[in-house]
Design a protein around this motif. Sequence first.
Motif, PDB file in Angstrom:
ATOM      1  N   HIS A 309       0.852  -1.193   0.000  1.00 55.47           N
ATOM      2  CA  HIS A 309       0.000   0.000   0.000  1.00 55.47           C
ATOM      3  C   HIS A 309       0.887   1.241   0.000  1.00 55.47           C
ATOM      4  CE1 HIS A 309      -2.487   2.956   2.534  1.00 55.47           C
ATOM      5  NE2 HIS A 309      -2.934   3.003   1.292  1.00 55.47           N
ATOM      6  N   CYS A 310       0.744   2.081  -1.021  1.00 58.83           N
ATOM      7  CA  CYS A 310       1.551   3.303  -1.085  1.00 58.83           C
ATOM      8  C   CYS A 310       0.977   4.331  -0.100  1.00 58.83           C
ATOM      9  CB  CYS A 310       1.552   3.856  -2.504  1.00 58.83           C
ATOM     10  SG  CYS A 310       2.255   5.509  -2.546  1.00 58.83           S
ATOM     11  N   VAL A 311       1.829   4.853   0.759  1.00 55.43           N
ATOM     12  CA  VAL A 311       1.355   5.803   1.771  1.00 55.43           C
ATOM     13  C   VAL A 311       1.059   7.176   1.156  1.00 55.43           C
ATOM     14  CG1 VAL A 311       2.488   4.694   3.721  1.00 55.43           C
ATOM     15  CG2 VAL A 311       3.726   6.423   2.423  1.00 55.43           C
ATOM     16  N   GLY A 312       1.584   7.416  -0.060  1.00 54.18           N
ATOM     17  CA  GLY A 312       1.361   8.729  -0.686  1.00 54.18           C
ATOM     18  C   GLY A 312       0.061   8.798  -1.461  1.00 54.18           C
ATOM     19  N   CYS A 313      -0.101   7.885  -2.436  1.00 54.93           N
ATOM     20  CA  CYS A 313      -1.248   7.999  -3.352  1.00 54.93           C
ATOM     21  C   CYS A 313      -2.297   6.914  -3.123  1.00 54.93           C
ATOM     22  CB  CYS A 313      -0.778   7.983  -4.802  1.00 54.93           C
ATOM     23  SG  CYS A 313      -0.058   6.409  -5.305  1.00 54.93           S
ATOM     24  N   ASP A 314      -2.066   6.014  -2.153  1.00 53.05           N
ATOM     25  CA  ASP A 314      -3.052   4.991  -1.783  1.00 53.05           C
ATOM     26  C   ASP A 314      -3.156   3.851  -2.798  1.00 53.05           C
ATOM     27  OD1 ASP A 314      -4.524   4.549   0.493  1.00 53.05           O
ATOM     28  OD2 ASP A 314      -6.413   5.214  -0.366  1.00 53.05           O
ATOM     29  N   PHE A 349      10.316   2.825  -3.962  1.00 47.70           N
ATOM     30  CA  PHE A 349       9.431   3.999  -3.988  1.00 47.70           C
ATOM     31  C   PHE A 349       8.321   3.784  -5.021  1.00 47.70           C
ATOM     32  CE2 PHE A 349      13.544   5.476  -2.512  1.00 47.70           C
ATOM     33  CZ  PHE A 349      13.182   6.094  -1.320  1.00 47.70           C
ATOM     34  N   CYS A 350       7.155   4.320  -4.732  1.00 48.15           N
ATOM     35  CA  CYS A 350       6.000   4.169  -5.630  1.00 48.15           C
ATOM     36  C   CYS A 350       6.275   4.878  -6.953  1.00 48.15           C
ATOM     37  CB  CYS A 350       4.773   4.767  -4.936  1.00 48.15           C
ATOM     38  SG  CYS A 350       3.339   4.893  -6.006  1.00 48.15           S
ATOM     39  N   THR A 351       6.003   4.186  -8.056  1.00 50.92           N
ATOM     40  CA  THR A 351       6.274   4.782  -9.374  1.00 50.92           C
ATOM     41  C   THR A 351       5.317   5.942  -9.678  1.00 50.92           C
ATOM     42  OG1 THR A 351       4.880   3.088 -10.324  1.00 50.92           O
ATOM     43  CG2 THR A 351       7.249   2.733 -10.523  1.00 50.92           C
TER      44      THR A 351
HETATM   45 ZN   LIG Z   1       2.046   6.230  -4.611  1.00 54.54          ZN
END
Ligand SMILES: [Zn+2]
Length: 606
Positions: A309-314, A349-351
Motif C-alpha cells: 500500500h503506497c502511503v502517498g497515493c493509496d 518507492f511508488c512509481t
Molecule cells: Zn504512490
Amino acid sequence: MTYFLKFRQFTARFKRLFKMEMIDIEVDPDRWKYKNIKEGCAIMRLKTDRVFYNPVQEFNRDMSIAVLAVFTKKYKQEQLEKAEKKAKGQIFEDREGDESLTHERAPKVEQAPVPITILEALSATGLRSIRYAQEVPNVTKIIANDISAQAVETIKDNIEYNYVGHLVEVSHDDACMLMYKHKHPSKRFTAIDLDPYGCPSIFLDSAVQSVADGGLLLVTATDMAVLAGNSPDTCHAKYGAISLRTKSCHEMALRILLQCIEQHANRYGRYIVPLLSMSVDFYIRVFVEVRSGAIHCKKSASKMSMVYHCVGCDTVTLQQLSAFKPNPSPSNPDQEKSYLPPAPPVGEFCTHCNQRHRLGGPIWSAPIHDEEFVDDVMKYVEKSNNVLGTARRIEGLLAVVREELPAPLYCTLDRLCGAVHLGSMPMLLVRSALLNGGYKVSYSHASRLSVKTDAPARFLWDIVRSWEKQNPVKPAKLEADPVAKYILSQEITSTVDLTMRPDANPESRKVGKLRFQFNPTPHWGPGCRAAINVGERKAKAIKNQNKKKGPFNKRHHSPWGSQTPSKKVAVSTLRIYVGSDDDTDSKPEEEIEEKQPDTVKENENQ
Ligand SMILES: [Zn+2]
Ligand SMILES: C[S@@+](CC[C@H](N)C(=O)[O-])C[C@H]1O[C@@H](n2cnc3c(N)ncnc32)[C@H](O)[C@@H]1O
C-alpha cells in the motif's frame, strides 16, 4: 389490544389446523407486561433487557434467510443425487453378471429424507433460529445455543410463543464446546451461524470441523476498527493478517476474514468456497461453503496475497503467495504446476508518487462471491418480497454485488482526485474513460465512490492527469504537496478518451435499485454486550452498571434504549450514509470531506 390477542389466537389456531392438529391455545394473561417485537414471521416476547437484541440487524437476518433458503434447496438436491447414485451403484454391484439389468430398467431407489440441521451457536433471544424455523424451507432441526442462562430462558419462552418447538431445540453451552461435540461426520451440521459480539475468530477452529461436507458457514464480524486498519497488530493477533487503512478497507476486511476461515479450514484438510460476502452498516458477513480435499488445500496459497500500500497515493499492489503455470504432459495436456512468483511487485518507492509502501495481508484474493448462487438468491428475494422486511435493500445490494468485478480491492474517486487537489471528477466520466481504454469497470458494494477495474494504476493516474489538463490545479497547492506535484508532473503515456458513454452507467443504477442505503436508524450500530454476558471477572463492573444515572447509561440496541447516542454506539459509526443512492457525479470534494466522520470511514456521500 383485544384485537391483537384475537389475531394471535386465530393465527396460532390456523397454523395448527394447517398441520392437521387441534390444540387449545391458552392465552398468557401476563403477556402485555412484556415487549413484543415483530420481525419476519416471528413475534418475540422479551421479558428482560439482559439479553442481546439489535433491531438494526434485521437486514443481516433477512439476508441469511434468503441465503439459507437457496442453499438448503441446493444442498438437498445434491444429497439426493449422491444417495441415488450410491444406491444404484450398490444394486449393480449386488446383481453383477445380470445382463437384464440396465440403467433404464434399474429399480427405483427409495429416497431417505435428507436431514438439514442448523446450529445458531450464539443465539441471544433466539429470534434468528425461530425465523429460520418459520422461513427457511427443508430444515429438519435447528439448535439455538447461548452461554447465558437468561438468553436460554428467553429462547425457550419464545420457541413456545412461536410454536416452533417441533424444529428448534435449545442448548445452554459454550459455543466452541458444543461444536467440538459435533466434530464427527455423522453429527456435523448442514449450516453453522456465528454472529458474535466483535470478532468471530475464537469460534472458527471448532466451526470448520463441525460443519458438514458441502455445508455452509455464516459468519459475522463487527470489530470493524480492527479489520479496517485502525489496529493492524490486533488484527494480526486475531485474524492472522495485517489490516491497512486504505480506501478499500471494507473489502480488505472481508478478504482478511475469508483468509482467516480458509487457514482454519486448511488445518483439517478442508477449504472454503465463498458464496456471498458483504460489507454493510457497521459489520461484515460472509457465507462460505466448506468442503474437504487435500489437493484444494494445496491450492490455498494461490488464493492468498500480500498487499503493498503506497502511503502517498493509496495505490495498492498485490503479491500472490503462489501461482500456477501450465505443465502439459502427453497423458495430461491440461496439467499445471505451482510456482512462487517473483517478489516484491513494487520498487522501494511508488512509481506514481515517489513515496514508500506499507505491507499488509495476507488477504483472500480469489473471488468473494459465486455469481450463480447470487443470481439464485436474487430470484428468491424477488419472489418472497412480502415476507422479508428489508427485501428492497437486499435486492439493491445483490444487484451491485452481481455487477462487481472479481478483481480484488478498489480505489475511490475522492481519493484519486483528492491526491492532486482536484475537485471530484464525475463518476460516469471516469468509468467512460476506463471503458474507452478497453478496460472493465464496476462499483464495489462496499463503497458508493468505488472504482473497481482491471486497468493498471498508471492508466487511472493518466485519466486524472488528463482531467487536470482541463481543470488545472493552482500552482501554489502543488508547491506545498510533493505527492500531488510528482503525480501531475509525469507524462500521460496512454491514450485517454474522456467521451461519455451510456454503458458507463450500470444497470442497477439505471433501474433505480436501492444500491447504497441510508442509515437504518439514528445512532445505529452493533449495540453493547448484554450486561449478563461479560463474565465473572467483570462482576464488579456489572455491579456498578446502571448506577450512573443519565441518558448515556441506556442500551441502544434494545427496544427499551433511548435514541441518545452512547459511547459504545459512537464506535459503530464507521460508515455514514447520507443519501439513498447514488453518485451525483459532480459534487465538490469539500462537500464530501465535510461529511467524513472519521479516519476509517468511507466517503460514500456522493
Ligand atoms: Zn504512490
Ligand atoms: C451478538 S449476540 C447474538 C445475536 C443473535 N445472533 C441475533 O441475531 O440476534 C451474541 C450472543 O453470544 C452469546 N455468547 C457469547 N459468548 C458465547 C460463547 N462462548 N458461547 C455461546 N454463546 C456465547 C452472548 O450471550 C450473546 O447472547
